[in-house]
Design a protein around this motif. Structure first.
Motif, PDB file in Angstrom:
ATOM      1  N   ALA A 110      -1.936  20.339 -20.714  1.00  0.00           N
ATOM      2  CA  ALA A 110      -3.108  20.905 -20.388  1.00  0.00           C
ATOM      3  C   ALA A 110      -3.712  20.456 -19.088  1.00  0.00           C
ATOM      4  O   ALA A 110      -4.349  21.018 -18.188  1.00  0.00           O
ATOM      5  CB  ALA A 110      -4.202  20.840 -21.141  1.00  0.00           C
ATOM      6  N   MET A 111      -3.487  19.109 -18.700  1.00  0.00           N
ATOM      7  CA  MET A 111      -3.821  18.421 -17.478  1.00  0.00           C
ATOM      8  C   MET A 111      -2.809  18.659 -16.337  1.00  0.00           C
ATOM      9  O   MET A 111      -2.942  18.267 -15.316  1.00  0.00           O
ATOM     10  CB  MET A 111      -3.967  17.102 -17.839  1.00  0.00           C
ATOM     11  N   GLY A 112      -1.797  19.501 -16.824  1.00  0.00           N
ATOM     12  CA  GLY A 112      -0.890  19.786 -15.736  1.00  0.00           C
ATOM     13  C   GLY A 112       0.213  18.572 -15.424  1.00  0.00           C
ATOM     14  O   GLY A 112       0.849  18.599 -14.369  1.00  0.00           O
ATOM     15  N   TRP A 113       0.556  17.719 -16.323  1.00  0.00           N
ATOM     16  CA  TRP A 113       1.420  16.665 -16.112  1.00  0.00           C
ATOM     17  C   TRP A 113       2.854  17.068 -16.639  1.00  0.00           C
ATOM     18  O   TRP A 113       2.910  18.158 -17.208  1.00  0.00           O
ATOM     19  CB  TRP A 113       0.856  15.611 -17.297  1.00  0.00           C
ATOM     20  N   LYS A 114       3.920  16.211 -16.184  1.00  0.00           N
ATOM     21  CA  LYS A 114       5.179  16.502 -16.487  1.00  0.00           C
ATOM     22  C   LYS A 114       5.548  16.447 -17.787  1.00  0.00           C
ATOM     23  O   LYS A 114       4.671  15.614 -18.742  1.00  0.00           O
ATOM     24  CB  LYS A 114       6.062  15.502 -15.652  1.00  0.00           C
ATOM     25  N   ASP A 115       6.655  16.960 -18.473  1.00  0.00           N
ATOM     26  CA  ASP A 115       6.907  16.707 -19.797  1.00  0.00           C
ATOM     27  C   ASP A 115       7.116  15.244 -20.254  1.00  0.00           C
ATOM     28  O   ASP A 115       6.624  14.938 -21.311  1.00  0.00           O
ATOM     29  CB  ASP A 115       8.273  17.331 -20.149  1.00  0.00           C
ATOM     30  N   MET A 116       7.640  14.317 -19.648  1.00  0.00           N
ATOM     31  CA  MET A 116       7.971  12.985 -19.812  1.00  0.00           C
ATOM     32  C   MET A 116       6.817  12.143 -19.690  1.00  0.00           C
ATOM     33  O   MET A 116       6.265  11.725 -20.743  1.00  0.00           O
ATOM     34  CB  MET A 116       9.005  12.362 -18.971  1.00  0.00           C
ATOM     35  N   ASP A 117       5.791  12.630 -18.789  1.00  0.00           N
ATOM     36  CA  ASP A 117       4.541  11.799 -18.886  1.00  0.00           C
ATOM     37  C   ASP A 117       3.982  12.416 -20.262  1.00  0.00           C
ATOM     38  O   ASP A 117       3.259  11.577 -20.830  1.00  0.00           O
ATOM     39  CB  ASP A 117       3.729  12.358 -17.689  1.00  0.00           C
ATOM     40  N   SER A 118       3.702  13.539 -20.377  1.00  0.00           N
ATOM     41  CA  SER A 118       3.030  14.020 -21.607  1.00  0.00           C
ATOM     42  C   SER A 118       3.555  13.586 -23.007  1.00  0.00           C
ATOM     43  O   SER A 118       2.719  13.126 -24.037  1.00  0.00           O
ATOM     44  CB  SER A 118       3.205  15.358 -21.825  1.00  0.00           C
ATOM     45  N   LEU A 119       4.702  13.417 -23.041  1.00  0.00           N
ATOM     46  CA  LEU A 119       5.690  13.020 -24.193  1.00  0.00           C
ATOM     47  C   LEU A 119       5.289  11.702 -24.454  1.00  0.00           C
ATOM     48  O   LEU A 119       4.845  11.051 -25.770  1.00  0.00           O
ATOM     49  CB  LEU A 119       7.217  13.057 -24.142  1.00  0.00           C
ATOM     50  N   PHE A 120       5.220  10.757 -23.342  1.00  0.00           N
ATOM     51  CA  PHE A 120       5.089   9.354 -23.516  1.00  0.00           C
ATOM     52  C   PHE A 120       3.388   9.004 -23.802  1.00  0.00           C
ATOM     53  O   PHE A 120       3.183   8.039 -24.488  1.00  0.00           O
ATOM     54  CB  PHE A 120       5.383   8.756 -22.057  1.00  0.00           C
ATOM     55  N   LEU A 121       2.828   9.980 -23.253  1.00  0.00           N
ATOM     56  CA  LEU A 121       1.267   9.950 -23.408  1.00  0.00           C
ATOM     57  C   LEU A 121       1.125  10.141 -25.031  1.00  0.00           C
ATOM     58  O   LEU A 121       0.298   9.271 -25.731  1.00  0.00           O
ATOM     59  CB  LEU A 121       0.355  11.105 -22.950  1.00  0.00           C
TER      60      LEU A 121
END
Length: 737
Positions: A110-121
């Motif tokens: 939703a904040m426009g991050w990449k897939d890997m950033d979102s998954l690691f978050l």
């Protein structure tokens, strides 16, 4: 002489860490936050303090810190504890982790991050902090509360889930895609090596420590423990897992040994030193300007941690059958992140698959939630009272009904007992056999080819060695009788066909033949040679069946001895012939009902009572007015002859009557039985069914639809679909109902 940068940097790091931790001790805040602040101060982002110059070396020391931190977490973890936490903690932990990973991923996208950033978050936000939760419980004096048991169980399960996440995220980072087959392969590979390392570790490590016990002073024990840790780190790295996994596994293996407490004590200083360096290196990566820039994501992440963990932990706990109060208290105790979150965040940076801003966001969210944890725990009871007032009565009744329906102790049927044993037997022995085949093919045969012979001889030697090593496990997999009692019940029970039992036996034998065929396939080129070898091997298995059974029994005894050694050990605290022993008060003993003053055990026999264990209650150093009751377990201190005299007084061997001999020696349990049209009691009243007389059991409650009848009258007539709650002996009840 020029002082190396590493020494100067370490001096600076430890000085900063020492000062900040003293301050944080003073203001009663977690030391982890002090270390992170120290890292922020000596990092390259602030100019008004001396800065670390050789960051590369410090990061290597930080990696060593992760290894020793996970090693110490493993020492506190135990696979046996994981088995004992039961379904409630497992369901709660898994529901919470899955939903928070999903929430973190969706927030990132939703904040426009990449897939890997979102998954690691999602991964970073999902794992609660064991250190911070336990510290908060100790400070608030809550470790004895009912919900604390569930919380500790959830934390134990989460430790294992965090290790699984490290493996899965590493796989995803390397493959750069979420291929289902790749993920499944990683999970199966992890499960295979976890089983193999645990079995091998429990068999070898305690035996090694026992054999070298006389040579082990504190210095050698410390060196050997750290060596074992680093050997497992090398093994984990060799098979493609993170070093942290190896450290955690060796810690959990050593946690099952009799030396666990000693190793934990000796390695604590090493762990504290390197963990401090790790957390300082975490702080060094924080850029204050980035915290300002990413203030909104930090606030969002914090809200996901606090609100998400409270909601999803409550949901998981309710699904597992916990009451609303326990669920709310557990949810508000686990709303923080900590050490594992930093490790997952550092993994993303190390593998260069996450953006630089993710790490500071994780650290900032961890800092905020660490501060809020004690206050949330304090607010848990008022919040429960509030929910109790505002939630509709229908909801509260439904939760209570669901919770009470899952609380009954239901006994396992013969089928469940048998199938569970067969599954464990198949998994364990298959793992061992596959490991032996691969070791033989990849290491034994190449060694023989290069050092002894490179002809057919090398293949024959390799096959013979492999088969000798495999044979006891092949016998256990295919031929060994498991759960004889349950098996014979099912075989003789006319209600069931024998088809499934015969199919299971055929499957076991076929699996054994498959593994032998697999061994042949690895070494022989022609099918004729493979078939001849296969036939010879199977004949050998049949001929030497008894010897294999004897050898396997010895291996199993050694494994179980090592596995249970820690539980069975007695505290060795007295240097002379006085020692501790445990005796049980017989119901027939003359001491029953008398006070310790009346008995004068200390005055007459010279024996002291250190502890009375009565059911779940422990009475340490009991007072003179304490009475002894049947089946009290006493921990006594005395010499051999003194204890022998007291044993004769306490443990009286009463002659068994014929009726007692016939009655199975099993505990009374609360069981749930559903009446159907073919039940022997269908259509009969409680009086006419004769359950009390025939099964020596007591009906305590009956559920009919939505109605609940507590202590029903003897005129009550059983109908189809009635749920009977009955207290009695499992076997007797099965015979009657």
């Amino acid at each position: 002489m020029h002082l190396p940068d590493l020494i100067a940097d370490l001096g600076l790091i430890l000085a900063a860490a020492g000062i900040t931790t003293l301050i944080f001790k003073r203001i009663k805040q977690p030391l982890v936050l002090g270390y992170i602040l120290a890292g922020l101060l000596v990092g390259s982002h602030l100019d008004f303090f001396p800065s670390v110059t050789d960051t590369k070396s410090i990061n290597i020391w930080g990696e060593i810190g992760v290894i020793f931190l996970l090693f110490s977490l493993g020492l506190e973890f135990s696979f046996k504890k994981l088995v004992k936490v039961g379904g409630s903690a497992s369901i709660t932990a898994i529901v919470k982790v899955l939903f928070i990973i999903l929430a973190g991923y969706l927030v990132g996208k939703a904040m426009g991050w990449k897939d890997m950033d979102s998954l690691f978050l999602g991964g970073i936000l999902s794992i609660s902090s064991t250190m911070i939760t336990i510290k908060a419980f100790e400070e608030l004096g809550l470790k004895h509360k009912k919900f604390a048991g569930l919380v500790f169980g959830v934390l134990i399960v989460e430790d294992l889930v965090a290790i699984l996440l490290l493996v899965l995220f590493s796989t995803l980072a390397v493959s750069q895609q979420s291929a289902g087959t790749e993920m499944l392969y990683s999970i199966l590979k992890l499960a295979f090596f976890l089983v193999l390392w645990f079995l091998g570790g429990i068999f070898l490590v305690p035996s090694f420590l026992k054999a070298t016990k006389k040579l082990m002073n504190d210095e050698t024990m410390l060196v050997v423990s750290l060596a074992l840790c680093l050997v497992m780190v090398l093994l984990a790295d060799k098979v493609g897992f993170s070093p942290a996994l190896g450290a955690f596994i060796m810690g959990s293996i050593l946690a099952e040994t009799t030396q666990a407490e000693r190793i934990e004590h000796l390695t604590k200083s090493v762990k504290d030193l390197f963990a401090a360096v790790f957390f300082v290196s975490v702080g060094m990566l924080i850029d204050p300007s980035m915290l300002v820039k990413y203030a909104v994501p930090i606030i969002v992440a914090t809200l996901v941690i606090i609100l998400g963990k409270i909601i999803f932990t409550i949901l998981g706990a309710l699904l597992s059958g916990q009451p609303l109060k326990t669920s709310v208290q557990s949810g508000m105790s686990l709303a923080q992140i900590g050490e594992f979150s930093f490790i997952i965040a550092s993994l993303g940076l190390t593998l260069k698959v996450t953006s630089d801003f993710l790490y500071p966001i994780a650290v900032a969210a961890a800092a905020i939630t660490t501060f809020t944890t004690p206050y949330l725990i304090k607010l848990s009871e008022p919040f429960y009272q509030y929910l109790n007032r505002v939630l509709p009565k229908k909801w509260l009744d439904g939760i209570e009904r669901y919770s009470s329906s899952t609380e009954g102790i239901t006994t396992l049927s013969d089928w469940k007992v048998l199938l569970r044993s067969y599954i464990f037997n198949t998994i364990i022995h298959s793992v061992i056999i596959i490991a032996i085949i691969f070791l033989a093919y990849r290491y034994v045969q190449p060694f023989i080819v290069s050092n002894i012979s490179n002809s057919l001889t090398s293949i024959i030697i390799s096959v013979v060695v492999s088969f000798i090593l495999m044979s006891p496990f092949l016998w256990a997999l295919s031929i060994r009788r498991i759960q004889r009692t349950a098996y014979s019940h099912l075989w003789l029970n006319k209600k069931y066909t024998r088809g499934p039992l015969i199919a299971i036996e055929f499957f076991r034998i076929a699996l054994g033949i498959f593994f032998v065929g697999f061994l042949m396939y690895e070494f022989f080129d022609t099918w004729i040679a493979a078939v001849i070898a296969l036939v010879l091997i199977i004949l050998g298995m049949v001929i030497f069946s008894r010897k294999l059974q004897s050898f396997y029994d010895k291996l199993e005894r050694r494994f179980m001895l090592n596995l249970n050694a820690r539980e069975h050990q007695k505290p060795d605290i007295l240097p002379w012939d006085t020692h501790l022993t445990e005796l049980t008060v017989s119901p027939e003993s003359e001491v029953v009902g008398k006070t310790l003053t009346e008995l004068m055990i200390r005055e007459k026999y010279g024996v002291n009572i250190a502890l009375i264990e009565r059911g779940r209650n422990n009475i340490p150093t009991p007072g003179r007015d304490e009475r002894l009751y049947p089946n009290d377990k006493l921990l006594l201190i005395g010499a051999d002859d003194q204890l022998a005299a007291v044993k004769a007084l306490l443990e009286v061997d009463a002659p068994e009557t014929a009726e007692e001999n016939n009655f199975p020696n099993k505990e009374m349990t609360l069981q749930k039985v559903v009446v159907h049209a073919e039940s022997p009691v269908y259509g009969l009243s409680i009086r006419n069914a004769g359950i009390r007389e025939k099964a020596q059991a007591l009906i305590v409650g009956i559920e009919r639809g939505t109605d609940r009848i507590l202590n029903p009258s003897s005129d009550f007539v059983f109908d189809n679909g009635d749920v009977i709650w009955i207290v009695g002996n499992n076997k007797k009840i099965k015979e009657v109902i």
